[in-house]
Motif scaffolding. Structure first.
Motif, PDB file in Angstrom:
ATOM      1  N   THR A 108       0.818  -1.203   0.000  1.00 43.06           N
ATOM      2  CA  THR A 108       0.000   0.000   0.000  1.00 43.06           C
ATOM      3  C   THR A 108       0.859   1.262   0.000  1.00 43.06           C
ATOM      4  N   ASN A 109       0.430   2.228  -0.792  1.00 41.18           N
ATOM      5  CA  ASN A 109       1.038   3.553  -0.714  1.00 41.18           C
ATOM      6  C   ASN A 109       0.296   4.330   0.361  1.00 41.18           C
ATOM      7  N   TYR A 110       0.871   4.346   1.535  1.00 42.66           N
ATOM      8  CA  TYR A 110       0.264   5.074   2.652  1.00 42.66           C
ATOM      9  C   TYR A 110       1.359   5.987   3.181  1.00 42.66           C
ATOM     10  N   TYR A 111       1.553   7.110   2.483  1.00 48.93           N
ATOM     11  CA  TYR A 111       2.716   7.961   2.718  1.00 48.93           C
ATOM     12  C   TYR A 111       2.714   8.615   4.091  1.00 48.93           C
ATOM     13  N   GLU A 112       1.570   8.633   4.764  1.00 49.48           N
ATOM     14  CA  GLU A 112       1.562   9.169   6.131  1.00 49.48           C
ATOM     15  C   GLU A 112       2.449   8.312   7.043  1.00 49.48           C
ATOM     16  N   PHE A 113       2.532   7.023   6.698  1.00 49.30           N
ATOM     17  CA  PHE A 113       3.299   6.105   7.552  1.00 49.30           C
ATOM     18  C   PHE A 113       4.693   5.834   7.004  1.00 49.30           C
ATOM     19  N   SER A 114       4.767   5.543   5.701  1.00 52.51           N
ATOM     20  CA  SER A 114       6.061   5.204   5.134  1.00 52.51           C
ATOM     21  C   SER A 114       5.994   5.353   3.623  1.00 52.51           C
ATOM     22  N   PHE A 115       7.143   5.618   3.001  1.00 48.12           N
ATOM     23  CA  PHE A 115       7.191   5.638   1.543  1.00 48.12           C
ATOM     24  C   PHE A 115       7.400   4.215   1.027  1.00 48.12           C
ATOM     25  N   ASN A 116       7.614   3.291   1.937  1.00 50.45           N
ATOM     26  CA  ASN A 116       7.817   1.894   1.566  1.00 50.45           C
ATOM     27  C   ASN A 116       6.503   1.128   1.755  1.00 50.45           C
ATOM     28  N   LYS A 117       6.033   0.523   0.678  1.00 50.56           N
ATOM     29  CA  LYS A 117       4.705  -0.106   0.691  1.00 50.56           C
ATOM     30  C   LYS A 117       4.575  -1.214   1.723  1.00 50.56           C
ATOM     31  N   GLU A 118       5.661  -1.952   1.940  1.00 43.86           N
ATOM     32  CA  GLU A 118       5.565  -3.058   2.875  1.00 43.86           C
ATOM     33  C   GLU A 118       5.681  -2.606   4.341  1.00 43.86           C
ATOM     34  N   PRO A 129      -8.536  -3.442   6.623  1.00 42.97           N
ATOM     35  CA  PRO A 129      -7.267  -3.402   7.363  1.00 42.97           C
ATOM     36  C   PRO A 129      -6.779  -1.944   7.468  1.00 42.97           C
ATOM     37  N   LYS A 130      -6.076  -1.670   8.544  1.00 43.21           N
ATOM     38  CA  LYS A 130      -5.652  -0.283   8.784  1.00 43.21           C
ATOM     39  C   LYS A 130      -4.778   0.263   7.658  1.00 43.21           C
ATOM     40  N   GLN A 131      -3.882  -0.600   7.147  1.00 45.07           N
ATOM     41  CA  GLN A 131      -2.979  -0.122   6.099  1.00 45.07           C
ATOM     42  C   GLN A 131      -3.712   0.147   4.784  1.00 45.07           C
ATOM     43  N   ASN A 132      -4.898  -0.391   4.632  1.00 43.56           N
ATOM     44  CA  ASN A 132      -5.654  -0.188   3.399  1.00 43.56           C
ATOM     45  C   ASN A 132      -6.663   0.960   3.500  1.00 43.56           C
ATOM     46  N   TRP A 137     -12.285   4.155 -11.856  1.00 41.28           N
ATOM     47  CA  TRP A 137     -11.788   4.556 -13.177  1.00 41.28           C
ATOM     48  C   TRP A 137     -10.663   5.573 -13.079  1.00 41.28           C
ATOM     49  N   LYS A 138     -10.259   5.912 -11.855  1.00 40.85           N
ATOM     50  CA  LYS A 138      -9.169   6.867 -11.659  1.00 40.85           C
ATOM     51  C   LYS A 138      -7.960   6.178 -11.023  1.00 40.85           C
ATOM     52  N   TYR A 139      -6.795   6.798 -11.196  1.00 37.80           N
ATOM     53  CA  TYR A 139      -5.595   6.256 -10.555  1.00 37.80           C
ATOM     54  C   TYR A 139      -5.791   6.203  -9.039  1.00 37.80           C
ATOM     55  N   GLY A 140      -5.129   5.223  -8.432  1.00 41.41           N
ATOM     56  CA  GLY A 140      -5.349   4.914  -7.028  1.00 41.41           C
ATOM     57  C   GLY A 140      -5.211   6.072  -6.054  1.00 41.41           C
ATOM     58  N   PHE A 141      -4.367   7.065  -6.382  1.00 39.34           N
ATOM     59  CA  PHE A 141      -4.153   8.126  -5.386  1.00 39.34           C
ATOM     60  C   PHE A 141      -5.392   8.981  -5.148  1.00 39.34           C
ATOM     61  N   LYS A 142      -6.373   8.890  -6.084  1.00 36.26           N
ATOM     62  CA  LYS A 142      -7.623   9.609  -5.843  1.00 36.26           C
ATOM     63  C   LYS A 142      -8.424   8.954  -4.717  1.00 36.26           C
ATOM     64  N   SER A 143      -8.223   7.643  -4.530  1.00 30.94           N
ATOM     65  CA  SER A 143      -9.029   6.866  -3.582  1.00 30.94           C
ATOM     66  C   SER A 143      -8.482   7.026  -2.165  1.00 30.94           C
ATOM     67  N   ILE A 144      -8.740   8.167  -1.612  1.00 29.00           N
ATOM     68  CA  ILE A 144      -8.164   8.627  -0.342  1.00 29.00           C
ATOM     69  C   ILE A 144      -8.559   7.725   0.832  1.00 29.00           C
ATOM     70  N   LYS A 145      -7.613   7.579   1.779  1.00 34.26           N
ATOM     71  CA  LYS A 145      -7.809   6.683   2.929  1.00 34.26           C
ATOM     72  C   LYS A 145      -8.196   7.452   4.191  1.00 34.26           C
ATOM     73  N   ALA A 146      -8.682   6.718   5.170  1.00 38.35           N
ATOM     74  CA  ALA A 146      -8.947   7.238   6.532  1.00 38.35           C
ATOM     75  C   ALA A 146      -9.588   8.626   6.513  1.00 38.35           C
ATOM     76  N   ILE A 147     -10.766   8.703   5.919  1.00 36.21           N
ATOM     77  CA  ILE A 147     -11.436   9.996   5.714  1.00 36.21           C
ATOM     78  C   ILE A 147     -12.038  10.522   7.022  1.00 36.21           C
ATOM     79  N   VAL A 148     -11.717  11.779   7.351  1.00 34.79           N
ATOM     80  CA  VAL A 148     -12.325  12.416   8.528  1.00 34.79           C
ATOM     81  C   VAL A 148     -13.228  13.586   8.143  1.00 34.79           C
TER      82      VAL A 148
END
Lengths: 269, 212
Positions: free
Chosen positions: A28-38, A167-170, A180-191
């Motif tokens: 997962t690309n979750y840059y808040e936590f790490s630039f490394n997907k794993e 899962p939290k990382q997802n 139909w859009k690139y994954g970065f549009k699909s924002i995570k952990a929405i507040v």
């Protein structure tokens, strides 16, 4: 934990076998936590997703802070099997659990001058190391859709995948999925969800406007300035399997092409 | 029966092949994570770059320590840089793209970061072909000129690394620092030699006339 008795949405296309869940959970690309997907998988476990509130504001009749639990009581969860195509030229087939974003927006009654929907990820520097050190993007992460994109039946808010709680990382507990859009549009952990009159700045677009457009529609004939978008590596596929030819709108053209009928997709990429 | 391995060339060769054996072990045991093909790209690319750095490090080490033990191995390290770069290219062509040439050509044309990889590989390939003593003799003075292109290969490899990434720049920055240091060493030596050279040139005629 699993979600009880899920019906498969009719919008789920026939995309072949779904990607093994351990692949989706560890990449997962979750840059808040790490630039490394794993690494993000382990680091995201610190996130506390209990008692989650979502603030809905802007051009709506019923703004307010809503408990996620209360939101879910009004919605019928379904399983949506979508192809997820990252701007980095890989893709997965994921069975999401969620509900149409349109149903939530309608329940708060958008005003007629609401033209855009802005989403904001949790800002919590004490648990999110890259926010703490102010790395790369302007935190918190922000994404947005045009109102017709947000109201489209394919656009969902997801609270799970593979029949389980997200899962939290997802992106737990609540994330956007716009297939139909690139994954970065699909924002995570929405507040926060804001309905706006004008297009807001979005995170990747602000960071590198020539590389990541506001629309970010999957399009094999508009390459990223540094790499081709013509094909994608399907995660979970075997060695020596050729890459998949990327489809316009990620294969959802029949449903969404009309949203962009009068637009030059090279300009509005 | 014990086999004595006292030939340092064999020991060095085996050491240089260990990363490949380790990679193959992980492939067989499915230990490369969610995107094993990407992992293979990164691993073989990293090792090509590491061997390039090692090759470039030998002259500075020799100059600073006055220890000449490693010079003999420079060719070997250079050839291993070529070896891992070749695996990197083969992985791109046959593992990632399944040998579908139309897709590969299209991908290269549309991906500027790949162009730098291609440049780096062509240089390393030429250096590997002209590596044998026979070629060295035939090329004469030009050999050294040609083999100085390793500096361009290093620069292109670093750009190739940087340009494909979206965000995490730590690793390419690490290699960039090393390569900048190794190339900077050459510039420093060149500069120093130039200064010495200037000092050794006899004073100009004009001053000589004045002195008389």
């Amino acid at each position: 934990q699993r979600w009880p008795s899920l019906k498969k949405s009719e919008l789920s296309g026939d995309l072949g076998p779904v990607t093994p869940d351990n692949v989706v959970k560890n990449y997962t690309n979750y840059y808040e936590f790490s630039f490394n997907k794993e690494d993000a998988t382990e680091l995201a476990q610190q996130l506390n997703t209990d008692n989650w509130d979502v603030e809905i504001s802007g051009e709506v009749e019923q703004p307010g802070k809503y408990h996620l639990e209360d939101i879910l009581k009004q919605q019928t969860l379904q399983e949506y099997i979508y192809r997820f195509r990252c701007v980095e030229a890989w893709s997965m087939v994921v069975p999401w659990v969620g509900f149409p974003l349109a149903d939530l927006l309608k329940s708060v009654k958008p005003l007629s001058n609401a033209k855009y929907v802005k989403f904001t990820t949790l800002y919590q520097p004490e648990t999110m190391p890259k926010q703490r050190i102010k790395a790369m993007l302007d935190w918190p992460y922000v994404e947005a859709l045009r109102i017709d994109e947000a109201m489209h039946p394919l656009t969902i808010l997801a609270v799970g995948m593979y029949g389980e709680v997200m899962p939290k990382q997802n992106g737990a507990p609540l994330r956007l999925v716009v297939p139909w859009k690139y994954g970065f549009k699909s924002i995570k952990a929405i507040v926060k969800i804001e309905l706006l009159k004008r297009a807001p700045m979005t995170s990747w677009n602000a960071f590198a406007p020539s590389e990541y457009g506001f629309y970010a529609n999957v399009n094999p004939s508009v390459p990223h300035p540094r790499w081709s978008q013509a094909s994608e590596r399907q995660l979970g596929s075997g060695f020596f399997t050729p890459r998949r030819q990327t489809e316009l709108f990620n294969g959802y053209g029949e449903q969404v092409a009309s949203l962009y009928s009068d637009m030059d997709l090279r300009h509005f990429f | 029966m014990l086999i004595r391995i006292d030939n340092p060339w064999i020991v060095a060769s085996i050491a240089c092949l260990l990363p490949l054996f380790w990679l193959l072990f992980q492939v067989v045991n499915n230990q490369l994570g969610a995107n094993p093909i990407e992992a293979i790209h990164i691993r073989t690319g990293d090792w090509a770059l590491r061997f390039l750095c090692i090759t470039l490090a030998i002259t500075p080490i020799q100059t600073v320590t006055k220890w000449r033990g490693m010079t003999d191995y420079r060719q070997m390290f250079g050839l291993y840089a070529f070896f891992y770069a070749t695996l990197h290219v083969l992985g791109y062509v046959f593992v990632d793209h399944g040998g579908v040439w139309a897709a590969i050509v299209n991908d290269i044309v549309q991906s500027p970061y790949v162009w730098f990889g291609v440049v780096a590989y062509i240089i390393v390939l030429l250096l590997a072909i002209t590596s044998p003593t026979y070629a060295k003799k035939r090329l004469g003075k030009n050999w050294k000129k040609l083999h100085r292109f390793i500096y361009y290969a290093a620069a292109a490899a670093i750009i190739h690394y940087f340009w494909q990434l979206k965000g995490n720049l730590f690793q390419p920055l690490f290699y960039l620092t090393i390569i900048a240091f190794l190339l900077g060493f050459r510039v420093a030596v060149w500069f120093k030699n130039r200064q010495l050279h200037k000092l050794m040139i006899p004073r100009g005629r004009k001053s000589a006339v004045n002195d008389r």
